[in-house]
Enzyme design. Structure first.
Site, mmCIF file in Angstrom:
data_model
loop_
_atom_site.group_PDB
_atom_site.id
_atom_site.type_symbol
_atom_site.label_atom_id
_atom_site.label_comp_id
_atom_site.label_asym_id
_atom_site.label_seq_id
_atom_site.Cartn_x
_atom_site.Cartn_y
_atom_site.Cartn_z
ATOM 1 N N ASP A 113 10.880 2.343 0.863
ATOM 2 C CA ASP A 113 10.229 2.527 1.868
ATOM 3 C C ASP A 113 9.652 3.252 1.563
ATOM 4 O O ASP A 113 9.580 3.836 1.091
ATOM 5 C CB ASP A 113 11.524 2.335 2.815
ATOM 6 N N TYR B 79 7.211 7.718 2.040
ATOM 7 C CA TYR B 79 7.649 8.667 2.473
ATOM 8 C C TYR B 79 8.237 8.834 3.675
ATOM 9 O O TYR B 79 7.876 9.043 4.377
ATOM 10 C CB TYR B 79 7.066 9.729 1.828
ATOM 11 N N PHE C 237 5.059 5.563 -3.360
ATOM 12 C CA PHE C 237 4.869 6.229 -4.217
ATOM 13 C C PHE C 237 3.637 7.060 -4.675
ATOM 14 O O PHE C 237 3.775 8.166 -4.796
ATOM 15 C CB PHE C 237 4.903 5.729 -6.271
ATOM 16 N N HIS D 250 14.915 3.320 -12.596
ATOM 17 C CA HIS D 250 13.797 4.078 -11.331
ATOM 18 C C HIS D 250 13.281 5.693 -11.710
ATOM 19 O O HIS D 250 14.139 6.231 -12.666
ATOM 20 C CB HIS D 250 14.465 4.316 -9.922
#
Length: 221
Positions: A63, A65, A76, A185
């Protein structure tokens, strides 16, 4: 809060679904009553920067920031002038090592998006300061459909799945038609468990070249 590219036609039937209409009502209400990121005009920015017919790479995030001035509608990515978040900093470290280029000085990934890299979050909105606060509104169903549509209707797309969440999200991808790159990740908690050294950027370009497509210029200036 509009999609202005060919995605509008590709997703026309989805927009008519009851769940999506309820989702948009809930999101509009949230924008009116609380601080929501990204800004409303950036809600569908990933689709506007990367048209369906130009999509050749998909990077799946979770989701947006949830800090002020961070989210800009691309997974990102943060706007120029903002501090580069930890996960993105690790992405840049791997990028530098993989492609033998210097680490970017800012975190705006628009240049990737404009080359056909769909920077897609699973959930497209978030409440100020509360990660995952807009889960289960219906975004997940919508973005699942987006991923499935790309998999079914296009060929030779690279899907970059970082972490368990993205791997689960990518279950509908046909691995015989597309390249699926999966690793840990890039967050500081897991980057050393297989993200660093995974070389997703060079692997992506090698595949695109093999399929007769232009590689991505991953440099960010």
């Amino acid at each position: 809060m509009q999609i202005i590219t060919d995605w509008n036609e590709e997703l026309a039937n989805e927009f008519k679904q009851p769940y999506f209409q309820q989702l948009i009502q809930a999101v509009q209400h949230a924008y009116e009553k609380e601080t929501v990121f990204p800004a409303k005009q950036d809600l569908f920015r990933a689709f506007n920067e990367t048209p369906f017919n130009q999509t050749k790479v998909v990077i799946i995030g979770q989701d947006p920031y949830h800090g002020v001035n961070q989210a800009n509608g691309l997974s990102f990515s943060v706007a120029k002038g903002q501090t580069i978040p930890p996960s993105l900093r690790n992405i840049f470290k791997e990028l530098s090592d993989d492609m033998q280029i210097s680490e970017p000085k800012h975190g705006d990934l628009t240049g990737w998006a404009n080359q056909g890299v769909l920077l897609l979050n699973s959930v497209l909105t978030v409440r100020d300061g509360e990660a995952f606060s807009h889960q289960n509104l219906g975004w997940e169903q919508f973005t699942d459909h987006v991923i499935e549509k790309i998999s079914k209707q296009k060929e030779n797309v690279v899907f970059i799945l970082w972490g368990k969440h993205a791997l689960k999200k990518g279950q509908t991808i046909n691995p015989f038609k597309h390249l699926v790159i999966h690793s840990a990740h890039p967050s500081p908690l897991s980057a050393y468990r297989g993200f660093f050294g995974s070389k997703p950027f060079s692997k992506t370009n090698q595949y695109l070249i093999e399929k007769g497509k232009n590689p991505i210029d991953w440099r960010i200036s």
